[in-house]
Write a protein that holds these residues in place. Structure first.
Motif, mmCIF file in Angstrom:
data_model
loop_
_atom_site.group_PDB
_atom_site.id
_atom_site.type_symbol
_atom_site.label_atom_id
_atom_site.label_comp_id
_atom_site.label_asym_id
_atom_site.label_seq_id
_atom_site.Cartn_x
_atom_site.Cartn_y
_atom_site.Cartn_z
ATOM 1 N N ASN A 291 -3.308 -7.318 -12.876
ATOM 2 C CA ASN A 291 -2.777 -8.428 -13.759
ATOM 3 C C ASN A 291 -3.656 -9.417 -14.073
ATOM 4 O OD1 ASN A 291 -0.064 -7.201 -13.086
ATOM 5 N ND2 ASN A 291 0.005 -8.354 -11.343
ATOM 6 N N CYS A 314 -0.475 -5.260 -9.143
ATOM 7 C CA CYS A 314 0.791 -4.691 -9.440
ATOM 8 C C CYS A 314 0.830 -3.303 -8.491
ATOM 9 C CB CYS A 314 1.311 -4.444 -10.656
ATOM 10 S SG CYS A 314 3.026 -4.008 -10.712
ATOM 11 N N SER A 362 3.971 -7.502 -7.228
ATOM 12 C CA SER A 362 2.628 -7.930 -7.132
ATOM 13 C C SER A 362 2.230 -8.788 -6.352
ATOM 14 C CB SER A 362 2.479 -8.733 -8.770
ATOM 15 O OG SER A 362 2.653 -7.726 -9.736
#
Ligand code: PLP
Length: 394
Positions: A291, A314, A362
């Motif tokens: 991410n 994630c 995440s």
């Protein structure tokens, strides 16, 4: 415990603690008590620490208001600038991925009748995930805009925003620019003139200083920013922020910032190496994705696009919370510590286009000064083990 949550807070550097302790034991006089020698001595010490802290970000002593931390600095910047009696403009422009310490004051300003515009950010598959949508920002800033507030570095995905370009837009519209530089100060170069900002917030506990002390730069030299004080009382700090000065905190903040800036270049490299090592180990696990900006990403101007110690991954379909339970000796975070009262999925990850489920899957990692290679390897092993076990349970 392996502590990889250095965006949330950092431990006080032992050298900083050494500098602070005498201000609590021997030199405890109130810096406002200039009627006696003990008070005058502390006032001088603290005055010097404020001036030196200001100089470290390119400001002068009278441009730094000492606060209790970045939340208060952001409140003072936003309310102070917008609610000042001579402020005639009624619009504030900011970004969806800001910290709650900006977003919540903005909601209150909206209730005061301000037109608050939150500009979107670029998606996770763009050139600069989390980077402010510059076209939308340009379109939103106009002659009714009192203030633009854009954070320098994001606390979850580490995106570094193009503040200089944003400053040019603000100058053209004649409005103020505030930046929440809490994750940047002490980590990447920060100079108020180079960024051309009017207001800049930071917090000592993010750069190995104590909690409960921070600062707000308020430009006074070339452009004089008018702020309505938010804490009134004894008139300390030129009336900008009343209250007895936190003398150990101020001296500690200065020592911490000085140390962090002196060590910044080698630390940036070391943190990036450790962070990359962690990502390489995690990326080998089936289903793990990144991410935020690519770890090697640079901006068009050749500057860093992501904080060197920041990683956000994630682990879909495994939930971040479950992974943390599976690795109980690992301190990481499933969002921002400062929004822990709201356990929902991160608004930042949603802003870059992740689904609620991806957001819940995440984790954010923040590498810091005291982390070692063996800790990184152990952390990666715990996560790999946790993923393996949790996937089997599904
Ligand atoms: C970007 C950002 N702004 C503001 C804050 C709040 O800082 P403080 O804890 O000093 O109030 C934080 C803390 O996580 C942050 O990361």
């Amino acid at each position: 415990m392996i502590y990889l949550d250095n965006h949330s807070t950092t431990p006080v550097d032992p050298a900083v603690l050494d500098v602070m302790l005498p201000l609590m034991s021997e030199q405890y006089a109130n810096a406002g008590s200039i009627t006696h020698e003990a008070g005058r001595r502390v006032a001088e010490l603290v005055g010097q620490a404020v001036a030196d802290t200001a100089a470290l970000i390119g400001a002068s002593a009278d441009e730094l208001v000492v606060t209790s931390g970045a939340t208060e600095s952001n409140n003072l910047a936003l309310f102070g600038a917008c609610l000042h009696g001579r402020q005639k403009r009624r619009k504030v422009v900011s970004v969806v991925s800001e910290h709650k310490a900006v977003l919540d004051p903005l909601s209150r300003l909206a209730r005061h009748g301000f037109d608050v515009v939150l500009v979107p950010v670029q998606s996770n598959d763009s050139d600069l995930p989390g980077g402010v949508d510059m076209q939308r920002l340009t379109e939103s800033v106009d002659i009714d805009t009192a203030l633009v507030s854009v954070m320098l570095a994001n606390n979850e995905i580490g995106t570094i925003q193009p503040l200089k370009k944003i400053a040019a837009i603000c100058r053209a519209a004649g409005c103020l620019l505030h930046t929440d530089a809490t994750q940047a100060v002490g980590r990447i170069p920060v100079h108020v003139d180079e960024l051309d900002v009017d207001l800049l917030s930071f917090s000592a506990h993010k750069f190995y200083g104590p909690k409960g002390v921070g600062g707000l730069f308020v430009r006074r030299r070339d452009r004089r920013v008018r702020l309505q004080p938010q804490i009134v009382g004894g008139g300390q700090q030129n009336n900008f922020r009343s209250g007895t000065l936190n003398t150990p905190g101020i001296v500690g903040m200065h020592a911490a910032l000085k140390r962090s800036i002196a060590a910044a270049q080698p630390e940036r490299q070391r943190h990036a190496n450790l962070r990359n090592r962690l990502y390489e180990a995690l990326a080998g696990i089936d289903g793990v994705s990144l991410n935020g900006p690519l770890l090697s990403a640079m901006t068009h101007e050749g500057e860093l696009a992501r904080l060197p110690g920041n990683l956000n991954c994630c682990f879909f379909p495994v939930e971040g919370q479950s992974l943390m339970l599976a690795a109980p000796e690992l301190a990481v975070s499933s969002g921002s510590a400062c929004t822990s009262a709201e356990p929902g999925p991160s608004h930042v990850l949603q802003a870059i286009g992740l689904s609620e489920e991806q957001g819940r899957s995440s984790l954010r990692f923040g590498v810091g000064r005291f982390n070692t290679e063996s800790e990184i390897d152990q952390a990666a092993a715990w996560i790999a083990e946790g993923m393996h076990t949790l996937k089997k349970l599904r």
